[in-house]
Write an enzyme that holds these catalytic residues in place. Structure first.
Site, PDB file in Angstrom:
ATOM      1  N   ASP A 102      67.366  63.248  59.970  1.00 24.51           N
ATOM      2  CA  ASP A 102      67.389  61.658  60.434  1.00 24.51           C
ATOM      3  C   ASP A 102      68.207  60.820  61.085  1.00 24.51           C
ATOM      4  O   ASP A 102      69.289  61.730  60.897  1.00 24.51           O
ATOM      5  CB  ASP A 102      66.560  61.122  59.391  1.00 24.51           C
ATOM      6  CG  ASP A 102      66.624  59.395  59.434  1.00 24.51           C
ATOM      7  OD1 ASP A 102      66.790  59.172  59.968  1.00 24.51           O
ATOM      8  OD2 ASP A 102      65.185  59.555  58.964  1.00 24.51           O
ATOM      9  N   ASP A 124      59.746  56.104  68.142  1.00 28.41           N
ATOM     10  CA  ASP A 124      58.914  55.436  66.757  1.00 28.41           C
ATOM     11  C   ASP A 124      58.797  53.939  67.392  1.00 28.41           C
ATOM     12  O   ASP A 124      59.917  53.566  67.263  1.00 28.41           O
ATOM     13  CB  ASP A 124      58.691  55.751  65.888  1.00 28.41           C
ATOM     14  CG  ASP A 124      57.760  55.612  65.211  1.00 28.41           C
ATOM     15  OD1 ASP A 124      56.881  54.217  65.128  1.00 28.41           O
ATOM     16  OD2 ASP A 124      57.863  56.237  63.888  1.00 28.41           O
ATOM     17  N   THR A 198      57.854  64.529  78.664  1.00 21.92           N
ATOM     18  CA  THR A 198      58.037  64.535  77.777  1.00 21.92           C
ATOM     19  C   THR A 198      56.932  64.708  77.292  1.00 21.92           C
ATOM     20  O   THR A 198      55.598  65.349  78.396  1.00 21.92           O
ATOM     21  CB  THR A 198      58.216  63.819  76.843  1.00 21.92           C
ATOM     22  OG1 THR A 198      57.576  62.725  77.070  1.00 21.92           O
ATOM     23  CG2 THR A 198      59.551  63.834  77.303  1.00 21.92           C
TER      24      THR A 198
END
Length: 218
Positions: A102, A124, A198
């Site tokens: 993380d 996100d 991406t």
């Protein structure tokens, strides 16, 4: 977004030669792992690895570390490299390693002045206000980047999410970062030359979404 579990992904990641498993023990020692003093670039939230694998392929004199917290996603990047490895006697892209972790713990993994460049690609958005501090361009994360980057280091952020981009620009300004590049239509700008897309970038630009780019330093 719900991610589909990939059976056996954690076990495969644990055995992979492309993944660093004792990442906290590498703090301050990453150049030793790569065996050179080349610049170190990291991508936080690397997804299936399209961007960082191609970056490493194009730039052999730069060391790359891809960070991804979801095993079900990371395993896809590993599979790409394993396909090359299985067809060759030599490990492909010796300038690239992955970490499953993380992003909150990057200060435990990288030392002061150890990182030259950070990529944040289609992160996100954490759309609810109560989760704003979890966004990778929040003041909380910008402070973490300062603690691991060289004074000359930069952060590049790409997204098609306009609300997240507005938040990120404001966050950079509020936290006294310098904005070197800012465009809300990357693919039709001077900054598109050499741009590596991406997975999400290909998908969203194909749907007609404009891609935002910001590059900042502290």
């Amino acid at each position: 977004m719900r991610l589909r579990n990939v059976p056996g992904s954690r076990e495969a990641i644990a055995e992979s030669i492309f993944v660093v498993h004792d990442e906290e023990q590498m703090k301050g020692k990453w150049h030793e792992l790569f065996g050179n003093d080349n610049p170190i670039h990291i991508e936080i939230g690397m997804g299936k690895g399209t961007f960082i694998i191609e970056s490493a392929r194009r730039n052999p004199n730069i060391n790359y570390i891809g960070i991804e917290k979801y095993s079900s996603v990371l395993i896809r990047a590993i599979e790409k490299l394993e396909q090359e490895y299985n067809s060759s006697d030599e490990r492909p892209l010796k300038n690239l390693f992955f970490i499953r972790m993380d992003a909150e713990y990057i200060e435990n993994v990288f030392d002061k002045d150890e990182i030259d460049y950070i990529y944040l690609n289609f992160s996100d958005p954490w759309p609810k206000d109560r989760n704003a501090k979890r966004r990778l361009t929040s003041g909380r994360f910008l402070e973490r980047y300062i603690n691991i980057m060289k004074p000359s280091g930069r952060v590049a952020f790409k997204t098609d999410n306009n609300e997240l981009f507005d938040f990120s620009v404001d966050s950079a300004k509020e936290n006294n970062w310098n904005i070197h590049v800012l465009t809300r239509d990357l693919h039709n700008s001077e900054y598109n030359e050499g741009n590596i897309m991406t997975e999400y970038e290909k998908k969203f630009s194909g749907l007609g979404h404009k891609i935002n780019l910001m590059i900042i330093s502290y």
